[in-house]
Design an enzyme around this catalytic site. Structure first.
Site, mmCIF file in Angstrom:
data_model
loop_
_atom_site.group_PDB
_atom_site.id
_atom_site.type_symbol
_atom_site.label_atom_id
_atom_site.label_comp_id
_atom_site.label_asym_id
_atom_site.label_seq_id
_atom_site.Cartn_x
_atom_site.Cartn_y
_atom_site.Cartn_z
ATOM 1 N N ASP A 321 0.837 -1.187 0.000
ATOM 2 C CA ASP A 321 0.000 0.000 0.000
ATOM 3 C C ASP A 321 0.882 1.251 0.000
ATOM 4 O OD1 ASP A 321 -2.761 1.116 0.394
ATOM 5 O OD2 ASP A 321 -1.858 1.881 2.236
ATOM 6 N N GLU A 357 1.658 -0.501 -5.124
ATOM 7 C CA GLU A 357 0.707 0.563 -5.436
ATOM 8 C C GLU A 357 1.580 1.802 -5.598
ATOM 9 O OE1 GLU A 357 -3.452 2.331 -3.691
ATOM 10 O OE2 GLU A 357 -1.772 2.207 -2.300
#
Length: 651
Positions: A321, A357
């Site tokens: 993330d 990401e």
């Protein structure tokens, strides 16, 4: 012998080791099974700022935590408060979930009754086999709790847990639609954001971690053994497991957040601060703090966490993330930085799948295409371009072709010859695929922020009515659009990802930021899923497995491996590419056919117009549609339904 962070069990007891560079004293707190503190023992500090203590008689199941003494001066970035029970950053199991309480932020307020105790464990190492999942496959993103809370076949006591993922009915569904790996949204222990409890809401997604290694007890009441057994069962069915991990921030949030672990142990080391302003936390995450991933101690914690999940559970890979933060230093993002390098070069991790990401909200935070190989990267350009194409935006034909071909405009930088793209059209963050074709705007009123949260631009369209409707014509149009979107996704070159429930038309009622809706808004309603959509997803997933051209990584060379044609069957000219409202596109691919063992041509014909369109195919062969009729008739000119993608093979 150097000390190792965490707890090391021996035949006679255990050594406890925790790092703090600025605490004046650390105490190990031991608890019995009822939660009563039985001992508070001073620890010894070595020259590497590791505080350690050997305790005889410690066995698996013992509960513990830490208290740190030192200066309490938040303006100087120092938060030492011995009234705060602190969780070991290397804890591998907790006796209860975290729950937010204002007392966690109040100086001098004892938090023993609020903070989970870490549990001493003797985890069994597994011998990690090569990853089951390989890039190019089909990733299925799963929020563990919402995925099975309403599953009719899963026993009620097991719903919402990691163990439920191994239920035969769940596995049967995964295999039906051709899933190659499930990507589990965060399963490590997290805490609610402090604004949620007053609203009666809870974080159901887990993107607010406190302990990087410890599984959240709500998802894994069986601890690491539950994860290990589930992974083994999925592996036996040919399905890999990827963990979505959050190393970019902690649930201790900003200056007004709770003191739970690293803030109370080593705040100025673990979290990034504005240079010259030790009271000001850098907020490149939008969550209040940012982990200093470039510090050697944090780097080692990250690598040790990844190794933990591979060695203890056989995990195939990881999705990170807000991954630029892992590569960020005080001077900016470094693709060849020490932390990213350490992750890729570790002997245990070298063959694991790594997915970034590639954006955050910090300076230089958009890094799509810039992560070091072999990192795969979430490709939001594909997401937005394909959405805009099917919405009917002008000048999107070239962008669609780029997406289908693996985004060489992004991933060929530096002379690279293959794509690292993870192509997706919807993910946990944003609209579901059905909501994409059912809502013009977001509807996040249930989140308690007056619909201010979440993305404002979703490149969505509602097909004539905002939200749910019984109008059969609109229902049919939405289903056609969903089929077209899913077909387009599975026809892209590289790795593809679909979020759980999107294969069956799951809705979140227009909520595009549903992290705080641990209820029917996010729970997959298995009884309401659209069987026709599920069957279509299984069909195009099967095509992707049958024809290797889609899951390959090398960019097309233009030597006949791909050609782009107009509805008249002629090669696309510059004027065609530049026609603003060009509504049809043909892609002819050379591919191996696993079904016949032949090398042949596959046609992918795309029609975003509302009406049926004629399409002429290369006249040197007859073509048969894939799917539909059991005995398709060879054709040279076909009629392509409106709002559809059609696949044909040369006969």
């Amino acid at each position: 012998m150097p000390f190792v962070s965490g707890v090391t069990l021996t035949a006679t007891g255990a050594t406890f080791v925790v790092r703090s560079s600025e605490a004046t004293k650390l105490h190990l707190c031991l608890f019995d099974q009822t939660g009563r503190e039985t001992d508070r023992l001073p620890m010894t500090r070595d020259e590497d700022d590791l505080h350690h203590l050997f305790v005889e008689g410690i066995a698996p199941g013992a509960r513990y935590g830490y208290r740190a003494e030192g200066t309490y001066a938040p303006d100087d970035g120092l938060w030492f408060d011995p009234s705060k029970l602190l969780v070991d950053p290397y804890a591998t199991e907790l006796d209860r979930p975290f729950r937010y309480d204002p007392m966690l932020s109040k100086f001098g307020a004892d938090t023993q009754h609020l903070v989970p105790r870490a549990i001493v464990t003797r985890d069994i190492d597994v011998t990690p086999a090569p990853p089951v999942f390989r890039p190019g496959g089909f990733i299925y993103e799963v929020a563990v709790r919402p995925f099975t809370m309403l599953h009719p076949d899963v026993p009620e006591a097991q719903r919402g847990t990691i163990a439920a993922l191994a239920h035969p009915s769940v596995i049967a569904h995964l295999k039906r639609i051709g899933v190659d790996a499930i990507e589990l949204m965060p399963i490590t222990a997290w805490i609610d954001e402090r604004h949620l409890p007053p609203l009666g809401l809870t974080n159901g997604w887990g993107y607010n971690p406190v302990a990087f290694m410890a599984l959240d007890p709500r998802l894994a009441p069986g601890g690491m053994a539950e994860l290990r057994d589930t992974v083994a069962r999925l592996h036996a069915e040919g399905i890999g497991v990827i963990l979505d991990l959050v190393f970019n921030h902690t649930g201790e949030s900003d200056r007004f957040g709770p003191t739970l672990s690293m803030r109370g142990l080593d705040n100025r080391v673990a979290l990034r601060h504005v240079p010259g302003q030790p009271c000001t936390l850098v907020n490149d995450t939008g969550t209040g703090n940012t982990v200093a991933c470039d510090h050697p101690y944090v780097r080692q914690l990250i690598v040790d966490t990844l190794r933990h999940f591979v060695l203890k559970a056989g995990i195939d890979g990881f999705r990170f993330d807000l991954a630029p933060i892992i590569g960020r230093t005080a001077t900016g993002f470094e693709a060849r930085g020490e932390t990213l390098k350490a992750m890729l070069e570790d002997e245990v991790l070298a063959d694991r799948v790594m997915i970034a990401e590639p954006w955050d909200i910090g300076p230089g935070g958009y890094q799509l295409g810039n992560f070091p190989a072999p990192f795969l990267e979430w490709n939001d350009r594909v997401r937005d371009d394909v959405r805009c194409y099917w919405r009917g935006d002008h000048d999107k034909t070239g962008a669609l072709a780029s997406a289908l071909a693996g985004s060489s405009d992004i991933f060929a930088r530096g002379g690279a010859t293959s794509t690292r793209s993870v192509n997706f059209l919807a993910a946990h963050d944003g609209f579901t695929l059905k909501d994409l074709v059912s809502y013009n705007g977001k509807h996040n009123e249930a989140n308690g922020e007056d619909n201010r949260d979440g993305h404002n631009e979703n490149h969505s369209w509602n097909n004539g009515v905002e939200g749910e409707t019984d109008d059969p014509s609109i229902v049919a149009r939405r289903r056609a659009d969903l089929k077209a979107l899913i077909s387009t996704l599975f026809a892209t070159r590289g790795t593809v990802m679909l979020t759980a429930g999107d294969e069956g038309g799951r809705s979140q009622r227009g909520n595009n930021n549903a992290y705080c809706q641990d209820n029917e808004i996010t729970w997959v309603d298995w009884a309401a899923l659209d069987e026709e959509l599920i069957a279509h997803t299984a069909f195009v997933s099967g095509l992707r497995k049958r024809f290797g051209v889609f899951s390959q990584f090398s960019f097309f060379k233009g030597d006949g491996d791909v050609s782009w044609i107009t509805p008249s069957g002629q090669p696309m000219a510059v004027s065609d590419w530049e026609t603003p409202d060009f509504a049809t596109l043909g892609m002819i691919l050379q591919t191996d056919d696993a079904g016949t063992g032949r090398r042949l041509r596959l046609a992918v014909l795309i029609n975003r117009a509302q009406s049926e369109q004629p399409f002429s195919l290369p006249a040197d062969a007859a073509w048969c549609r894939i799917g539909g009729d059991e005995n398709p008739k060879p054709e040279k000119q076909v009629r392509i339904p409106g709002r559809s993608v059609t696949f044909l093979l040369e006969n």
